[in-house]
Design an enzyme around this catalytic site. Structure first.
Site, short mmCIF file in Angstrom:
data_model
loop_
_atom_site.label_atom_id
_atom_site.label_comp_id
_atom_site.label_asym_id
_atom_site.label_seq_id
_atom_site.Cartn_x
_atom_site.Cartn_y
_atom_site.Cartn_z
N ASP A 80 -6.67 -6.32 -2.12
CA ASP A 80 -5.75 -5.37 -1.49
C ASP A 80 -6.20 -3.92 -1.61
O ASP A 80 -7.07 -3.58 -2.43
CB ASP A 80 -4.34 -5.52 -2.08
CG ASP A 80 -3.64 -6.78 -1.58
OD1 ASP A 80 -4.15 -7.41 -0.64
OD2 ASP A 80 -2.59 -7.14 -2.15
N TYR A 300 -0.41 -3.88 5.93
CA TYR A 300 -0.23 -3.86 4.48
C TYR A 300 1.06 -3.14 4.12
O TYR A 300 1.34 -2.05 4.60
CB TYR A 300 -1.43 -3.18 3.81
CG TYR A 300 -1.48 -3.38 2.32
CD1 TYR A 300 -1.40 -4.66 1.79
CD2 TYR A 300 -1.61 -2.31 1.46
CE1 TYR A 300 -1.45 -4.87 0.42
CE2 TYR A 300 -1.67 -2.50 0.08
CZ TYR A 300 -1.58 -3.78 -0.43
OH TYR A 300 -1.62 -3.98 -1.79
N ARG A 302 2.30 -2.10 1.14
CA ARG A 302 2.38 -1.15 0.03
C ARG A 302 1.77 0.17 0.51
O ARG A 302 0.57 0.38 0.42
CB ARG A 302 1.65 -1.67 -1.20
CG ARG A 302 2.31 -2.91 -1.81
CD ARG A 302 1.61 -3.35 -3.09
NE ARG A 302 2.31 -4.49 -3.70
CZ ARG A 302 2.03 -5.75 -3.48
NH1 ARG A 302 1.06 -6.07 -2.63
NH2 ARG A 302 2.71 -6.71 -4.07
#
Length: 634
Positions: A80, A300, A302
């Site tokens: 990530d 994504y 976050r």
């Protein structure tokens, strides 16, 4: 030969494998496969290097990955985008012995995004790795060194404390104290009514600073305090303000006002909206979002940045045109919040054309909201005609303000009302722009206007409201405490350990939560909200290469060591018995003294060694009847 691509999640690996085909072997590390040891500090206090060991599941997964690597021509690390992901990539490179590891970064799981990332592979960002290690190390210092002494101090086994966790506890406890000590007071407002050219309009008395209620602030309140609306406690002054018979115009303005649509969702607002709409706890929301991302449905999740990539905006404009929705000539943009950590775009669907996806109700609800907010964010703003009159009594003692507002062009508002996507991210600051106000007369400065009627209203001050999950998240974010991506862990800890409970949708601190606050604050630096806020800024500096992570860890260790020594002298709260006064017996496992102490579910026998470095965690069921019998025999 094939390429081994390593990601964190098995679901993500499965999605990518389908997109890249047989030339790739995509495997998952299952998150952090190495971590600090469970039963020791795991930090070399001379060098402040962290000592890692395989997790129970991680060792098996790593063996499988290493075996697969031998059959592949190259290894690519696709973890990530955040600091945790960068740290996992570093752990993989270290343990696999990769000399020049290839690191790829992608914000969405589509074939185009993956191929672009592979073509433009990068290196591991060691500044991000150092920031993650500093955070992990400092949080371990606090949790490991203080949780056991805290349990001993309060004669209650199984307690924990932590940097961000305590900040959330402090906010709950301090809010509860304000509610308990609140004394209701009467205050007054004044409104003047006017009739001009068949128009009815009103003006409110602007309460001056000289009559505003004064507040003295100490400790955490200096960081947490929010200036309330001014109130007048003096009835005589309010009566004088309501008794004016005419007012003079000081100023008249008229302008066009623009109301932008809310920005697309970011990590914090996604969690807050899910809590307000469906009552989802942060861990439920983040689990659903992770699944949607791993399945290739959203970007994504976050992220702190409220703006979208150019190609995404183009896709939204094309969809808006197809649906007959108004959109502006230039893309809508929003300022990036100070201290934003993750520099990739806001959360949006990977394919805006898909209206409904997800395997669970939570995933489907969240996806629809993400899509509607992304679409709404790029629609045309609403426009208002706004007038304002500033008035003063003839003696120059009181000032009044009148406002007029009419919707000229609804822009995105029509879509917001139909879709339900227009709910504010902060209901406490809900805009009143949906309420039309009468058009004000165009008066000139110096004009004298007769007052047709006036009203003085009496009110009572209300105690502050308890936090909801959403409002506590907003408060933490506003104060710069923690990161939105970590809120799920924080709230889960508060609930799991019994530090808070929900009553009517509001969070209420438990008795043990208040006792923890009582002995920790202000005896440790980390108990101050300003400390946790400043620590986040320091970690950001490490991530930028501006601060040495070892120096920060060493400084934190030294401060904590000094404060821990003083913790011994902190008195126990009233009603908490000294462990020395509790019943004892020998521990059959290690020979040390066992004491009867309190736990979440009542008293039990616990070895006194649990508070020592070489901990003994032996426990036994406590039977008060046996103690009574022994006392009688003696």
């Amino acid at each position: 030969m094939t390429t081994l691509l390593i990601v964190e999640s098995p679901k993500k690996a499965k999605t990518i494998q389908k997109l890249l085909g047989e030339d790739f072997v995509v495997m998952a590390s299952y998150g952090h496969f190495r971590d600090l040891p469970e039963h020791e500090l795991g930090i070399d206090t001379d060098t402040f290097q962290l000592k890692y060991e395989f997790t129970e599941k991680g060792r098996l997964k790593f063996v499988t990955i290493k075996a697969a690597m031998k059959k592949c021509s190259q290894v690519i690390l696709g973890t990530d985008l955040d600091r945790e992901g960068e740290a996992i990539a570093w752990h993989l490179a270290t343990m696999l012995g990769l000399k020049s590891p290839k690191r790829i970064r992608f914000n969405e799981i589509t074939k185009a995004a993956l191929e672009k990332a592979i073509f433009t592979s990068e290196k591991i960002n060691y500044h991000l790795v150092n920031a993650q290690q500093a955070r992990r190390g400092i949080d371990r210092m606090i949790g490991y060194r203080l949780s056991r002494p805290l349990s001993t101090k309060l004669s209650h086994k199984g307690l924990s404390t932590g940097r961000v966790q305590f900040a959330a506890q402090a906010l709950l406890v301090e809010q509860e104290a304000l509610i308990r000590t609140h004394v209701s007071r009467e205050h007054y407002t004044v409104e003047l009514q006017f009739h001009n050219d068949e128009r009815q309009w009103s003006a409110r008395w602007m309460i001056p600073e000289s009559v505003r209620a004064q507040v003295e602030l100490q400790g955490n309140a200096q960081t947490n305090y929010e200036q309330p609306k001014p109130i007048c406690l003096d009835k005589a002054i309010a009566q004088a303000a309501v008794s004016v018979s005419s007012v003079r115009v000081l100023d008249y303005t008229r302008e066009q006002s623009t109301r932008m649509p809310p920005p697309p969702l970011i990590t914090s607002t996604m969690q807050q909206q899910a809590s307000m709409r469906w009552g989802y706890d942060p861990d439920v929301t983040m689990t659903a979002a992770q699944s949607l991302y791993d399945s290739g449905h959203i970007t994504y999740h976050r992220t702190d940045v409220p703006n979208l990539a150019e190609e995404a905006i183009l896709a939204i404009h094309q969809l808006a045109a197809k649906l007959g929705l108004p959109f502006p000539d230039k893309p809508n943009k929003w300022p990036t919040p100070p201290g934003a950590q993750e520099a990739h775009e806001a959360i949006r669907p990977a394919n805006m054309e898909l209206e409904d996806v997800g395997e669970t109700e939570q995933e489907r609800n969240l996806y629809r909201l993400i899509r509607l907010r992304a679409l709404q964010s790029q629609l045309a703003p609403a426009h208002y005609d706004v007038q304002e009159l500033l008035l003063e009594d003839e003696a120059g003692q009181f000032q009044y303000k009148a406002s007029g507002r009419q919707l000229v062009d609804p822009g995105y508002l029509r879509f917001a009302r139909i879709s339900g996507a227009g709910q504010s991210d902060n209901p406490d600051e809900e805009s009143d722009e949906d309420t039309p106000l009468p058009t004000l007369p165009a008066l000139n400065a110096g004009d004298l206007v007769a007052v047709d009627d006036s009203t003085m209203s009496r009110h009572k001050t209300q105690p502050p409201r308890r936090y909801t999950v959403a409002s506590l998240m907003r408060k933490l974010e506003k104060l710069g405490i923690g990161r939105p991506a970590t809120y799920a862990t924080i709230f889960s800890t508060l609930s799991r350990r019994g530090y808070s409970k929900k009553e009517g949708g509001y969070l209420v601190p438990s008795q043990i939560c208040e006792l923890i606050y009582q002995v920790i604050y202000p005896n440790f630096s980390y108990s101050f909200l300003s400390y946790t806020r400043d620590m986040e800024a320091a970690l950001d500096s490490i991530a930028k290469g501006e601060l040495n992570h070892v120096a920060l860890m060493r400084e934190s260790w030294n401060i904590l060591s000094e404060e821990e020594q003083g913790f011994v002298t902190v008195p126990r709260p009233a009603g908490i018995e000294d462990p020395a006064d509790s019943p004892t017996k020998d521990c059959p496992k290690c020979g040390r003294v066992m004491r009867a102490i309190n736990g979440r579910y009542g008293k039990f026998w616990s070895c006194s060694g649990y508070a020592e470095n070489k901990a003994c965690e032996h426990t036994e069921k406590f039977d008060p009847a046996v103690i009574s019998i022994n006392k009688c025999k003696n």
